[in-house]
Design an enzyme around this catalytic site. Structure first.
Site, short mmCIF file in Angstrom:
data_model
loop_
_atom_site.label_atom_id
_atom_site.label_comp_id
_atom_site.label_asym_id
_atom_site.label_seq_id
_atom_site.Cartn_x
_atom_site.Cartn_y
_atom_site.Cartn_z
N GLY A 29 0.81 -1.22 0.00
CA GLY A 29 0.00 0.00 0.00
C GLY A 29 0.84 1.27 0.00
NE ARG A 33 -5.39 5.45 5.86
CZ ARG A 33 -5.90 4.28 6.25
NH1 ARG A 33 -6.81 4.25 7.19
NH2 ARG A 33 -5.49 3.16 5.72
N GLY A 97 -6.35 -3.61 -3.08
CA GLY A 97 -6.91 -4.00 -1.78
C GLY A 97 -6.20 -5.18 -1.14
CB THR A 98 -6.11 -6.32 2.41
OG1 THR A 98 -7.53 -6.14 2.57
CG2 THR A 98 -5.43 -5.13 3.05
N GLY A 124 2.09 -5.15 7.07
CA GLY A 124 3.37 -4.45 7.08
C GLY A 124 3.35 -3.16 7.88
CG ASN A 251 -3.83 3.06 9.01
OD1 ASN A 251 -3.27 2.31 8.23
ND2 ASN A 251 -4.74 2.65 9.86
CG ASN A 401 49.02 18.90 26.75
OD1 ASN A 401 48.15 18.76 27.59
ND2 ASN A 401 49.19 20.02 26.07
CB ALA A 404 43.88 25.56 23.31
CE1 TYR A 411 41.20 16.18 0.13
CE2 TYR A 411 40.16 18.31 0.54
CZ TYR A 411 40.32 17.18 -0.26
OH TYR A 411 39.61 17.06 -1.43
C1 UD1 Z 1 -7.18 -3.07 7.51
C2 UD1 Z 1 -8.46 -3.91 7.60
C3 UD1 Z 1 -9.24 -3.52 8.85
C4 UD1 Z 1 -8.37 -3.66 10.08
C5 UD1 Z 1 -7.08 -2.86 9.92
C6 UD1 Z 1 -6.14 -3.16 11.05
C7 UD1 Z 1 -9.06 -4.33 5.27
C8 UD1 Z 1 -10.00 -4.02 4.17
N1 UD1 Z 1 -9.25 -3.70 6.41
O1 UD1 Z 1 -7.59 -1.73 7.31
O2 UD1 Z 1 -10.38 -4.35 9.00
O3 UD1 Z 1 -9.08 -3.23 11.22
O4 UD1 Z 1 -6.41 -3.23 8.70
O5 UD1 Z 1 -5.02 -2.34 11.03
O6 UD1 Z 1 -8.18 -5.17 5.07
N2 UD1 Z 1 -1.92 -3.42 1.35
C9 UD1 Z 1 -1.41 -4.13 0.28
N3 UD1 Z 1 -2.03 -4.07 -0.92
C10 UD1 Z 1 -3.18 -3.38 -1.10
C11 UD1 Z 1 -3.73 -2.67 0.00
C12 UD1 Z 1 -3.08 -2.72 1.21
O7 UD1 Z 1 -0.37 -4.77 0.40
O8 UD1 Z 1 -3.70 -3.39 -2.23
C13 UD1 Z 1 -1.22 -3.47 2.63
C14 UD1 Z 1 -0.87 -2.09 3.18
O9 UD1 Z 1 0.41 -1.70 2.73
C15 UD1 Z 1 -0.90 -2.31 4.67
C16 UD1 Z 1 -1.88 -3.45 4.86
O10 UD1 Z 1 -2.06 -4.04 3.59
O11 UD1 Z 1 0.37 -2.69 5.16
C17 UD1 Z 1 -3.23 -2.97 5.39
O12 UD1 Z 1 -3.77 -2.02 4.51
P1 UD1 Z 1 -4.40 -0.67 5.03
O13 UD1 Z 1 -4.80 0.13 3.87
O14 UD1 Z 1 -3.52 -0.04 6.02
O15 UD1 Z 1 -5.72 -1.25 5.74
P2 UD1 Z 1 -6.55 -0.55 6.90
O16 UD1 Z 1 -7.37 0.55 6.32
O17 UD1 Z 1 -5.68 -0.23 8.02
CA CA Z 2 -3.48 -0.12 8.33
#
Ligand code: UD1
Ligand code: CA
Length: 486
Positions: A29, A33, A97-98, A124, A251, A401, A404, A411
């Site tokens: 990600g 924020r 997305g995750t 991460g 975040n 010694n 000062a 160099y």
């Molecule tokens: C996520 C959870 C939320 C939880 C919270 C806890 C989801 C949809 N929501 O929200 O329920 O309470 O974590 O901290 O999962 N990432 C990727 N690829 C992507 C998107 C994100 O690798 O396409 C990684 C980000 O780098 C990050 C992690 O996934 O390290 C979580 O993503 P983030 O956007 O921070 O999720 P939250 O909004 O915190």
């Molecule tokens: Ca997060």
């Protein structure tokens, strides 16, 4: 007899083999924020990138070849920052997305030759998680024979996190609802999704394609797997952490500072426990790997960074910044001393306002004082450079010694040259030593000398214009001015 053999055969029944576990770390990600040009997972807390903390913890659970870091935004920078750990990388070129992150990792986690039973998913951006909690999550998941196990926590302020929806007597999880999609009733739930999970690998990849992007962000949410499994009558459970602080995410910069303070204070507590006094610990910045001996006193606003090691019975006074250095016992570091990649012997005294640059080796009982800068030098046992000097590329013996204002001119505009000052030498104030040059054992260099040639042992070297005095000159000048003004 028959009874005994029965017991024996029961205990030797094959127990189910331990699950083959992979850990996936989502780190692709952007971290919108944070309003930063740097990827979120490379922001530092506790002196190192957030992702490096997560990897280090994962490595305490499984070997690095079973760790898969999913990278995407600024992938090359992220890879480079943690490549030394030997983990695998999966590229999520577009971050949708995750859930999508885990779709992209399908080949690595359940492809041919990679038959893992269990996939633990870490975030991460949640760096305080401990190995013990990951193991608890994994064991609970195995014992429950669940398709998905959510690591959850009760937070006083659950705002922003996904909420865990449970139903029925067995309290199995039916869904995870993100803040933006939650009803007012669901927003009151204090049990949050930590974003860390254990999955049965086969079940995950059998069902992951059922995720959709029908949500306010238009993303594939990994959290939706809870609902997907529930509808497919597969078991989803949650286990709560005993310490909710472990699952805090980062975040925003404000959230990161909360984590940083937690890590720093934990380190201070560990040192206090080990017999170190730290005044106003919340003003000190002490990195995780730093070691400090018992009865050493650390004053307010001190930074001890990297792999610094400090002996027992030292006093590190305020505003000193010490990085990757080794300091012996009974050393006094007076206020405002800056030190990097240097070594200091027992009983030495540094500062105030000394600057030890890389490669400075200060001997036992030696002194480096106010506004003295050193670089790549050896200062022998008991030698003193107390005021206003630059000592670079120099080998200085014992009992020397340095007056000062002494400067080693190391160099010439192209190359660096060495200055050698042997044992027992006395360098008068304001001497300039033009390197390469050697001052022999026990010699004296007169104040304000410019030394361009070697000085033999036990000699006196004078390298300055002889003073001349014109008697009455000033009085004559004043009288001449009076004449004119008449
Ligand atoms: C996520 C959870 C939320 C939880 C919270 C806890 C989801 C949809 N929501 O929200 O329920 O309470 O974590 O901290 O999962 N990432 C990727 N690829 C992507 C998107 C994100 O690798 O396409 C990684 C980000 O780098 C990050 C992690 O996934 O390290 C979580 O993503 P983030 O956007 O921070 O999720 P939250 O909004 O915190
Ligand atoms: Ca997060």
């Amino acid at each position: 007899m028959a009874k005994a053999s029965k017991t024996k055969s029961r205990s030797s029944l094959p127990t189910s083999p331990p699950p083959r576990i992979a850990i996936a770390i989502m780190a692709a990600g952007k971290g919108t924020r944070l309003k930063s040009k740097h990827p979120k997972v490379l922001h530092e807390i506790g002196g190192k990138p957030i992702l490096a903390h997560v990897i280090a913890t994962a490595e305490r659970v499984v070997p690095s070849e079973d760790i898969f870091v999913i990278i995407g935004h600024e992938a090359e920078r992220v890879r480079e920052a943690v490549a030394g750990t030997g983990v695998n990388f999966v590229l999520q070129a577009e971050q949708r997305g995750t859930g999508h992150a885990l779709m992209v990792a399908r080949q690595a986690l359940s492809g041919k030759g990679n038959s893992y039973d269990q996939v633990i998913v870490l975030s991460g951006d949640a760096p305080l998680i401990t190995a013990a909690t990951i193991r608890k999550l994994s064991d609970f998941h195995s014992a429950q024979k669940a398709a998905m196990t959510v690591l959850s926590a009760d937070l006083d302020n659950p705002y922003g996190y996904g909420r865990v929806i449970r139903k029925g007597a067995r309290a199995e999880v039916t869904a995870i609802v993100e803040e933006r999609s939650a009803t007012p009733q669901q927003k009151k739930i204090r049990e949050i999704n930590s974003g860390l999970y254990a999955f049965a690998a086969a079940s995950l990849y059998e069902h992951i394609d059922r995720l959709s992007t029908a949500n306010p962000h238009g993303e594939y949410y990994l959290t939706d797997m809870a609902g997907v499994f529930h509808r497919a009558r597969q078991k989803v459970v949650a286990i709560k952490t005993s310490d909710a602080g472990e699952v805090l995410g980062s975040n925003t910069r404000a959230e990161m500072m909360v984590l940083d303070v937690r890590l720093r204070m934990a380190k201070c507590r560990e040192l206090l426990e080990a017999g170190v006094t730290i005044f106003y610990p919340h003003t000190c910045v002490i990195d995780r790997e730093v070691e400090v001996g018992a009865d050493t006193v650390i004053e307010p606003f001190v930074q001890l960074l990297g792999h610094t090691k400090i002996g027992a019975d030292c006093r590190i006074r305020s505003y000193s910044v010490i990085a990757n250095s080794v300091i012996g016992e009974r050393v006094t570091v007076k206020p405002g001393t800056i030190m990097e990649d240097s070594r200091v012997g027992a009983g030495a005294v540094l500062g105030p306002y000394s600057h030890l640059r890389p490669g400075s080796e200060v001997g036992e009982g030696a002194h480096v004082g106010n506004f003295v800068e050193t670089k790549k030098i050896k200062l022998g046992k008991g030698s003193k450079a107390n005021h206003l000097s630059y000592l670079g590329d120099a080998e200085i013996g014992e009992g020397v010694n340095i007056g000062a204002g002494t400067i080693t001119c190391n160099y010439d505009g192209v190359n660096k040259h060495q200055t050698v000052i042997e044992d027992g030498v006395f360098i008068g104030s304001d001497a300039t030593l033009v390197a390469p040059v050697k001052i022999g054992r026990g010699a004296y260099v007169a104040a304000a000398s410019c030394i361009t040639e070697d000085v033999p042992a036990d000699a006196l070297a004078l390298g300055r214009a002889r003073q001349s005095v014109k008697e009455g000159w000033a009085r004559a000048k004043r009288e001449g001015q009076k004449e004119k003004s008449r």
